[in-house]
Enzyme design. Sequence first.
Site, mmCIF file in Angstrom:
data_model
loop_
_atom_site.group_PDB
_atom_site.id
_atom_site.type_symbol
_atom_site.label_atom_id
_atom_site.label_comp_id
_atom_site.label_asym_id
_atom_site.label_seq_id
_atom_site.Cartn_x
_atom_site.Cartn_y
_atom_site.Cartn_z
ATOM 1 C CE LYS A 116 34.383 37.160 36.047
ATOM 2 N NZ LYS A 116 35.407 37.289 37.096
ATOM 3 N NE ARG A 156 34.484 43.491 35.145
ATOM 4 C CZ ARG A 156 35.100 42.413 34.660
ATOM 5 N NH1 ARG A 156 34.619 41.807 33.602
ATOM 6 N NH2 ARG A 156 36.173 41.944 35.240
ATOM 7 N NE ARG A 178 43.816 35.844 35.364
ATOM 8 C CZ ARG A 178 42.612 36.423 35.415
ATOM 9 N NH1 ARG A 178 41.512 35.693 35.265
ATOM 10 N NH2 ARG A 178 42.512 37.704 35.669
ATOM 11 N NE ARG A 188 41.448 43.058 37.402
ATOM 12 C CZ ARG A 188 42.063 41.890 37.229
ATOM 13 N NH1 ARG A 188 43.354 41.773 37.526
ATOM 14 N NH2 ARG A 188 41.412 40.853 36.757
HETATM 15 P P1 ADP Z 1 38.683 39.059 35.202
HETATM 16 O O1 ADP Z 1 38.383 37.779 34.470
HETATM 17 O O2 ADP Z 1 39.949 38.967 35.950
HETATM 18 O O3 ADP Z 1 37.550 39.531 36.043
HETATM 19 P P2 ADP Z 1 38.238 40.289 32.646
HETATM 20 O O4 ADP Z 1 39.091 39.581 31.672
HETATM 21 O O5 ADP Z 1 36.810 39.921 32.705
HETATM 22 O O6 ADP Z 1 38.907 40.154 34.076
HETATM 23 O O7 ADP Z 1 38.331 41.856 32.415
HETATM 24 C C1 ADP Z 1 39.565 42.518 32.331
HETATM 25 C C2 ADP Z 1 39.318 44.019 32.232
HETATM 26 O O8 ADP Z 1 38.569 44.303 31.036
HETATM 27 C C3 ADP Z 1 38.473 44.613 33.359
HETATM 28 O O9 ADP Z 1 39.245 44.936 34.504
HETATM 29 C C4 ADP Z 1 37.904 45.860 32.670
HETATM 30 O O10 ADP Z 1 38.873 46.883 32.571
HETATM 31 C C5 ADP Z 1 37.625 45.354 31.265
HETATM 32 N N1 ADP Z 1 36.271 44.788 31.156
HETATM 33 C C6 ADP Z 1 35.953 43.483 30.904
HETATM 34 N N2 ADP Z 1 34.622 43.319 30.895
HETATM 35 C C7 ADP Z 1 34.082 44.543 31.141
HETATM 36 C C8 ADP Z 1 32.749 45.022 31.281
HETATM 37 N N3 ADP Z 1 31.686 44.197 31.178
HETATM 38 N N4 ADP Z 1 32.584 46.354 31.545
HETATM 39 C C9 ADP Z 1 33.629 47.176 31.659
HETATM 40 N N5 ADP Z 1 34.897 46.798 31.552
HETATM 41 C C10 ADP Z 1 35.135 45.485 31.295
HETATM 42 P P1 ADP Z 2 38.040 34.992 36.420
HETATM 43 O O1 ADP Z 2 37.715 34.755 34.971
HETATM 44 O O2 ADP Z 2 36.822 34.957 37.296
HETATM 45 O O3 ADP Z 2 38.865 36.230 36.648
HETATM 46 P P2 ADP Z 2 39.782 32.661 36.148
HETATM 47 O O4 ADP Z 2 38.897 31.571 35.676
HETATM 48 O O5 ADP Z 2 40.704 33.272 35.164
HETATM 49 O O6 ADP Z 2 38.920 33.786 36.928
HETATM 50 O O7 ADP Z 2 40.631 32.084 37.389
HETATM 51 C C1 ADP Z 2 41.628 32.885 38.022
HETATM 52 C C2 ADP Z 2 42.844 32.015 38.295
HETATM 53 O O8 ADP Z 2 42.528 31.055 39.304
HETATM 54 C C3 ADP Z 2 43.327 31.230 37.087
HETATM 55 O O9 ADP Z 2 44.718 31.162 37.149
HETATM 56 C C4 ADP Z 2 42.683 29.854 37.270
HETATM 57 O O10 ADP Z 2 43.503 28.818 36.726
HETATM 58 C C5 ADP Z 2 42.615 29.724 38.785
HETATM 59 N N1 ADP Z 2 41.402 29.040 39.262
HETATM 60 C C6 ADP Z 2 40.157 29.078 38.710
HETATM 61 N N2 ADP Z 2 39.290 28.346 39.437
HETATM 62 C C7 ADP Z 2 39.999 27.852 40.495
HETATM 63 C C8 ADP Z 2 39.671 27.012 41.609
HETATM 64 N N3 ADP Z 2 38.424 26.547 41.781
HETATM 65 N N4 ADP Z 2 40.658 26.706 42.475
HETATM 66 C C9 ADP Z 2 41.922 27.184 42.290
HETATM 67 N N5 ADP Z 2 42.295 27.979 41.275
HETATM 68 C C10 ADP Z 2 41.347 28.303 40.373
#
Ligand code: ADP
Ligand code: ADP
Length: 217
Positions: free
Chosen positions: A13, A88, A127, A171
């Site tokens: 994302k 979420r 990551r 998570r």
């Molecule tokens: P990821 O990109 O790995 O899914 P995020 O950076 O979006 O993680 O979120 C990291 C943490 O921040 C989540 O595990 C949660 O604890 C909190 N968080 C982020 N967005 C939300 C949301 N919309 N509602 C509740 N908690 C959130």
């Molecule tokens: P999210 O915001 O959904 O938690 P991220 O965009 O941070 O996910 O991606 C999670 C990890 O995977 C990061 O280290 C990113 O560089 C890597 N990544 C993202 N998209 C891809 C893909 N299509 N193939 C391989 N690795 C990816």
Amino acid sequence: MKIILLGPPGAGKGTQAAMLMERFGIPQISTGDMLRAAVQTQSSLGVKAKKIMDAGGLVPDDIVVGIVHDRLQFEDCQKGFILDGFPRTLAQADSLKQVLAELDKPLDAVVSLQVDIDALVARLTGRRTCVDCGKGFHLQYDPPTQDGLCSVCGGRLILRDDDREETIRNRMKIYQEQTAPLEDYYRAEGLLIDVDGMADISTVQQAIVMALSGSLS
Ligand code: ADP
Ligand code: ADP
Ligand code: ZN
């Protein structure tokens, strides 16, 4: 263009949102980034949020809804926005619907990144995140130009406290229980677009852009 990027932790994302922001000139609204910024300032919200985030839990709906509500009023959201990591929960989705109705900014699409859950642990443990600007990299799949340093701002790259295997499991469980139902919610609204998130980063980007151009025309 007003869109949501939906998908489990590690789906891509943040990576895709940053690219769409550049391409379309609209802001990426990441609740995770905004909460991590609050953690860094050690505000009372930040202190409370850090405990929950480190355990892999969800920050209460009223807090994140408040943050997004405020952010959506900024001038830069006039042309549109990309919501990343929000909503979420079903309650957040309902609140968002109300907020967007008030602002007269209906959603155009919800892009759901389809990924193989088993691949996500490797994505998250590999990551690395910039402490200054929040940009994400990956040791193998998206390495920075210089080891340990952000290619955009030169900030230090760290492993997020919640990108450790024990926390990742929690998570994922919470995602399945509380966030996955949003796919049906938005499908019922006719907004959901499924995109294969297992291809490489630029192929996923192309697929999203293609799908959006179809849904906007
Ligand atoms: P990821 O990109 O790995 O899914 P995020 O950076 O979006 O993680 O979120 C990291 C943490 O921040 C989540 O595990 C949660 O604890 C909190 N968080 C982020 N967005 C939300 C949301 N919309 N509602 C509740 N908690 C959130
Ligand atoms: P999210 O915001 O959904 O938690 P991220 O965009 O941070 O996910 O991606 C999670 C990890 O995977 C990061 O280290 C990113 O560089 C890597 N990544 C993202 N998209 C891809 C893909 N299509 N193939 C391989 N690795 C990816
Ligand atoms: Zn940076």
